[in-house]
Scaffold this motif. Sequence first.
Motif, PDB file in Angstrom:
ATOM      1  N   LEU A 104       0.815  -1.168  -0.156  1.00  0.00           N
ATOM      2  CA  LEU A 104      -0.135  -0.060   0.118  1.00  0.00           C
ATOM      3  C   LEU A 104       0.708   1.410   0.158  1.00  0.00           C
ATOM      4  N   GLU A 105       1.907   1.228   0.801  1.00  0.00           N
ATOM      5  CA  GLU A 105       2.744   2.487   0.774  1.00  0.00           C
ATOM      6  C   GLU A 105       3.769   2.643  -0.328  1.00  0.00           C
ATOM      7  N   GLN A 106       3.788   1.384  -0.953  1.00  0.00           N
ATOM      8  CA  GLN A 106       4.716   1.528  -2.422  1.00  0.00           C
ATOM      9  C   GLN A 106       3.638   2.221  -3.393  1.00  0.00           C
ATOM     10  N   GLU A 107       2.413   1.635  -3.645  1.00  0.00           N
ATOM     11  CA  GLU A 107       1.418   2.104  -4.503  1.00  0.00           C
ATOM     12  C   GLU A 107       1.089   3.553  -4.067  1.00  0.00           C
ATOM     13  N   LYS A 108       1.094   4.071  -3.000  1.00  0.00           N
ATOM     14  CA  LYS A 108       0.870   5.590  -2.614  1.00  0.00           C
ATOM     15  C   LYS A 108       2.299   6.357  -3.032  1.00  0.00           C
ATOM     16  N   GLU A 109       3.498   5.909  -2.996  1.00  0.00           N
ATOM     17  CA  GLU A 109       4.583   6.417  -3.489  1.00  0.00           C
ATOM     18  C   GLU A 109       4.415   6.429  -5.005  1.00  0.00           C
ATOM     19  N   LYS A 110       4.184   5.401  -5.643  1.00  0.00           N
ATOM     20  CA  LYS A 110       3.969   5.428  -6.941  1.00  0.00           C
ATOM     21  C   LYS A 110       2.930   6.482  -7.682  1.00  0.00           C
ATOM     22  N   SER A 111       1.949   6.571  -6.872  1.00  0.00           N
ATOM     23  CA  SER A 111       0.695   7.610  -7.261  1.00  0.00           C
ATOM     24  C   SER A 111       1.286   8.891  -7.113  1.00  0.00           C
ATOM     25  N   GLU A 112       2.012   9.298  -6.142  1.00  0.00           N
ATOM     26  CA  GLU A 112       2.488  10.507  -5.844  1.00  0.00           C
ATOM     27  C   GLU A 112       3.619  10.936  -7.153  1.00  0.00           C
ATOM     28  N   LEU A 113       4.514  10.129  -7.053  1.00  0.00           N
ATOM     29  CA  LEU A 113       5.327  10.209  -8.148  1.00  0.00           C
ATOM     30  C   LEU A 113       4.630  10.260  -9.681  1.00  0.00           C
ATOM     31  N   LEU A 114       3.726   9.552 -10.012  1.00  0.00           N
ATOM     32  CA  LEU A 114       2.878   9.858 -11.253  1.00  0.00           C
ATOM     33  C   LEU A 114       2.129  11.350 -11.111  1.00  0.00           C
ATOM     34  N   GLN A 115       1.659  11.457 -10.150  1.00  0.00           N
ATOM     35  CA  GLN A 115       1.006  12.920 -10.059  1.00  0.00           C
ATOM     36  C   GLN A 115       2.008  14.202 -10.342  1.00  0.00           C
ATOM     37  N   GLN A 116       3.411  13.994  -9.815  1.00  0.00           N
ATOM     38  CA  GLN A 116       4.367  14.873  -9.914  1.00  0.00           C
ATOM     39  C   GLN A 116       4.695  14.874 -11.505  1.00  0.00           C
ATOM     40  N   GLU A 117       4.621  13.727 -12.200  1.00  0.00           N
ATOM     41  CA  GLU A 117       5.160  13.697 -13.619  1.00  0.00           C
ATOM     42  C   GLU A 117       3.976  14.423 -14.387  1.00  0.00           C
ATOM     43  N   ILE A 118       2.646  13.903 -13.926  1.00  0.00           N
ATOM     44  CA  ILE A 118       1.489  14.549 -14.764  1.00  0.00           C
ATOM     45  C   ILE A 118       1.689  16.055 -14.577  1.00  0.00           C
ATOM     46  N   GLN A 119       1.787  16.473 -13.462  1.00  0.00           N
ATOM     47  CA  GLN A 119       1.859  18.128 -13.104  1.00  0.00           C
ATOM     48  C   GLN A 119       3.196  18.762 -14.159  1.00  0.00           C
ATOM     49  N   LYS A 120       4.288  18.108 -14.009  1.00  0.00           N
ATOM     50  CA  LYS A 120       5.327  18.539 -15.028  1.00  0.00           C
ATOM     51  C   LYS A 120       5.067  18.757 -16.498  1.00  0.00           C
ATOM     52  N   LEU A 121       4.223  17.404 -16.867  1.00  0.00           N
ATOM     53  CA  LEU A 121       3.951  17.506 -18.416  1.00  0.00           C
ATOM     54  C   LEU A 121       3.026  18.525 -18.544  1.00  0.00           C
ATOM     55  N   ARG A 122       2.119  18.883 -17.578  1.00  0.00           N
ATOM     56  CA  ARG A 122       1.073  20.215 -17.878  1.00  0.00           C
ATOM     57  C   ARG A 122       2.056  21.342 -17.858  1.00  0.00           C
ATOM     58  N   GLU A 123       2.762  21.452 -17.096  1.00  0.00           N
ATOM     59  CA  GLU A 123       3.586  22.697 -16.955  1.00  0.00           C
ATOM     60  C   GLU A 123       4.295  23.025 -18.351  1.00  0.00           C
ATOM     61  N   GLU A 124       4.981  21.831 -18.765  1.00  0.00           N
ATOM     62  CA  GLU A 124       5.729  21.875 -19.937  1.00  0.00           C
ATOM     63  C   GLU A 124       4.709  22.139 -21.124  1.00  0.00           C
ATOM     64  N   GLN A 125       3.571  21.616 -21.217  1.00  0.00           N
ATOM     65  CA  GLN A 125       2.531  21.928 -22.193  1.00  0.00           C
ATOM     66  C   GLN A 125       1.946  23.341 -22.293  1.00  0.00           C
ATOM     67  N   VAL A 126       1.862  23.957 -21.198  1.00  0.00           N
ATOM     68  CA  VAL A 126       1.450  25.420 -21.016  1.00  0.00           C
ATOM     69  C   VAL A 126       2.536  25.939 -21.343  1.00  0.00           C
ATOM     70  N   LYS A 127       3.920  25.946 -21.150  1.00  0.00           N
ATOM     71  CA  LYS A 127       4.924  26.486 -21.445  1.00  0.00           C
ATOM     72  C   LYS A 127       4.953  26.340 -22.993  1.00  0.00           C
ATOM     73  N   GLU A 128       4.750  25.528 -23.682  1.00  0.00           N
ATOM     74  CA  GLU A 128       4.699  25.508 -25.113  1.00  0.00           C
ATOM     75  C   GLU A 128       3.728  26.031 -25.750  1.00  0.00           C
ATOM     76  N   TRP A 129       2.631  25.995 -24.968  1.00  0.00           N
ATOM     77  CA  TRP A 129       1.500  26.815 -25.505  1.00  0.00           C
ATOM     78  C   TRP A 129       1.990  28.324 -25.633  1.00  0.00           C
ATOM     79  N   ARG A 130       2.425  28.731 -24.428  1.00  0.00           N
ATOM     80  CA  ARG A 130       2.676  30.110 -24.272  1.00  0.00           C
ATOM     81  C   ARG A 130       3.850  30.521 -25.505  1.00  0.00           C
ATOM     82  N   LEU A 131       4.759  29.684 -25.568  1.00  0.00           N
ATOM     83  CA  LEU A 131       5.644  30.089 -26.534  1.00  0.00           C
ATOM     84  C   LEU A 131       5.111  30.190 -28.141  1.00  0.00           C
ATOM     85  N   GLN A 132       4.541  29.355 -28.274  1.00  0.00           N
ATOM     86  CA  GLN A 132       3.571  29.247 -29.586  1.00  0.00           C
ATOM     87  C   GLN A 132       2.669  30.550 -29.844  1.00  0.00           C
ATOM     88  N   ASN A 133       2.000  30.913 -28.948  1.00  0.00           N
ATOM     89  CA  ASN A 133       1.183  32.043 -29.045  1.00  0.00           C
ATOM     90  C   ASN A 133       2.055  33.185 -29.139  1.00  0.00           C
TER      91      ASN A 133
END
Length: 236
Positions: free
Chosen positions: A180-209
């Motif tokens: 359960l603890e391992q799954e919780k850690e994996k879930s947190e890491l996945l959330q962080q990766e998703i957040q990074k991807l979103r931030e990079e995507q927003v940055k790309e959108w801003r540069l394109q605009n």
Amino acid sequence: MRRDIQPNERAFSSKEVAEEVGIATPTVRKYGQILERNGYEFLKDGDRRIFVQSDIESLIALRDTDKPLDDTAKDIVLQQKERLKETVQTDVALPDTYENLPQDPNQLREVLMMLANELAATREMNAQLTNDMSELKVTVSRLQQDHHAISANVGNAAQKTNAKIEKLTNQQKEQYETLLEQEKEKSELLQQEIQKLREEQVKEWRLQNDFNRRLEIVVQSRPKSKWEAILSLFRK
């Protein structure tokens, strides 16, 4: 009452009779019940049968018969009654013998010998009963010891089984908590990766605009040539 038993005649226990006749002790009791049911008389000590040689011969006759046991038992009872009739006369004459004891030394000696034989037979019977009781006590003691040993073994086995079950339960609980603890850690890491991807995507959108706005400004400023306008975008 039995009158065909000799004063010094040996008495047998059920166990000894079983060995003598070659049958099991419960079979001795069964044959005794069949004989009594048809009128046979045993010498008894309370409810316990005491066997003599004639009784053993009767049991052998039941063992070897080809007829129904009750029919053979009836024949044996008739034979016993005949033997008892033959001893009646002697028994009736005994009171006269006792009345003449002081006057007839020979008869007195004979009666004393008979009493001594009866006493010896009684002592032998008592010794056999004592031995049987000792064997019974030893058997009961062994059975009690076996019972205690079995109970202890069952208790120990149950205790060990419960300890194993408890250990396995704790191990499963620990493994579940670890997973359960391992799954919780994996879930947190996945959330962080998703957040990074979103931030990079927003940055790309801003540069394109931003690029699109600059391109639009250059186009609207009417450059001398199309290639110059495009090159001006890269100079900035």
